[in-house]
Enzyme design. Structure first.
Site, PDB file in Angstrom:
ATOM      1  CG  LEU A  53      -1.909  -1.102   1.432  1.00  9.59           C
ATOM      2  CD1 LEU A  53      -2.596  -0.982   2.791  1.00  9.59           C
ATOM      3  CD2 LEU A  53      -2.954  -1.088   0.320  1.00  9.59           C
ATOM      4  CG  ASP A  54       0.280   4.505  -2.692  1.00 13.49           C
ATOM      5  OD1 ASP A  54       0.997   3.660  -3.260  1.00 13.49           O
ATOM      6  OD2 ASP A  54      -0.576   5.193  -3.289  1.00 13.49           O
ATOM      7  NE  ARG A  55       6.830   7.393   2.964  1.00 15.67           N
ATOM      8  CZ  ARG A  55       7.888   7.123   3.731  1.00 15.67           C
ATOM      9  NH1 ARG A  55       7.820   7.263   5.039  1.00 15.67           N
ATOM     10  NH2 ARG A  55       9.021   6.723   3.179  1.00 15.67           N
TER      11      ARG A  55
END
Length: 243
Positions: A53-55
């Site tokens: 998942l994106d940061r």
């Protein structure tokens, strides 16, 4: 930091990823916290990364405890047989209550780390459904059928409704109560307004997959406090607007 474990068996473990922490260490800062390092420290054993998942995206993140589980689950993600559902707060009101975006996605030709919609890109499919709408914002449910980098963010920008507080595909502006509440005033204890949300308003709330015994598993993570606070205030203020 203690990670919230959503599911665990002999082969798999799923956590509720906090926003602001990468899944794996940043190559430029290997000592910074990452979800896989925190999980390995908590369990005392090696963990295999299955997906990412994106940061700044929160929500359900699944890991494998052994190589066999890693291989089987990674294959499910590659074959797009995993059900991946997200919730996101976007700017504006959508004309259609639901829809499908099938615009191909590729890397930006000059800006590293950014993606664009282009005919020469890879096939990308995102379904969306409006859950709630207000004068300036909408809460959407997304299901992605492909796993392109920044897929939901790129697709929502392409139709003119970027994710709230997205600093790469939107205006990056935090969600402030003063933007939706008339006659907003700071409290006596405040020198400046504190945003209700200052990170990407995107949350992976449900993951459906087949476990090592061949059974369907559904793991969910509730809407996080920051996005929920925005929704509550939007609901509170909406009665004061006509639309």
């Amino acid at each position: 930091m203690k990670l919230e474990i959503l599911y665990e068996d002999a082969h798999l473990i799923a956590v509720n990823k906090p926003a602001g922490i990468p899944v794996i260490p940043d190559r430029f800062n290997t000592d910074a916290p990452s979800v896989n390092k925190l999980l390995e420290a908590a369990t005392g054993s090696r963990i295999w990364v299955i997906h990412r998942l994106d940061r700044d995206t929160s929500g359900v993140l699944l890991f494998a405890k052994d190589e066999l589980a890693h291989k089987k689950l990674s294959l499910q993600f590659q074959e797009h047989s995993v059900g991946k559902f997200y919730a996101g707060l976007v700017n504006g009101r959508l004309a259609k209550e639901s829809g499908r975006i099938e615009s191909p996605i590729a890397e930006h030709p000059t800006i590293k780390g950014k993606m664009i919609v282009t005919k020469s890109g890879k096939p990308s499919v995102t379904d969306y459904r409006v859950v709630s709408q207000w004068p300036l914002h909408s809460l959407l449910q997304f299901q992605i059928h492909t796993g392109r980098t920044h897929q939901i963010r790129v697709h929502m920008q392409s139709i003119g409704h970027p994710i709230v507080a997205d600093n790469l595909y939107g205006d990056g502006e935090p969600f402030r109560l003063s933007a939706i509440k008339k006659k907003y005033k700071l409290s006596l204890k405040e020198e400046e307004e504190r945003p209700l949300l200052s990170r990407l308003a995107l949350h992976a709330y449900r993951l459906i997959f087949e476990d090592m015994e061949g059974r369907e598993r559904m793991i969910e993570a509730p809407l996080p406090k920051d996005i929920n606070a925005c929704v509550q205030q939007l609901n509170k203020q909406q009665s004061k607007h006509t639309f």
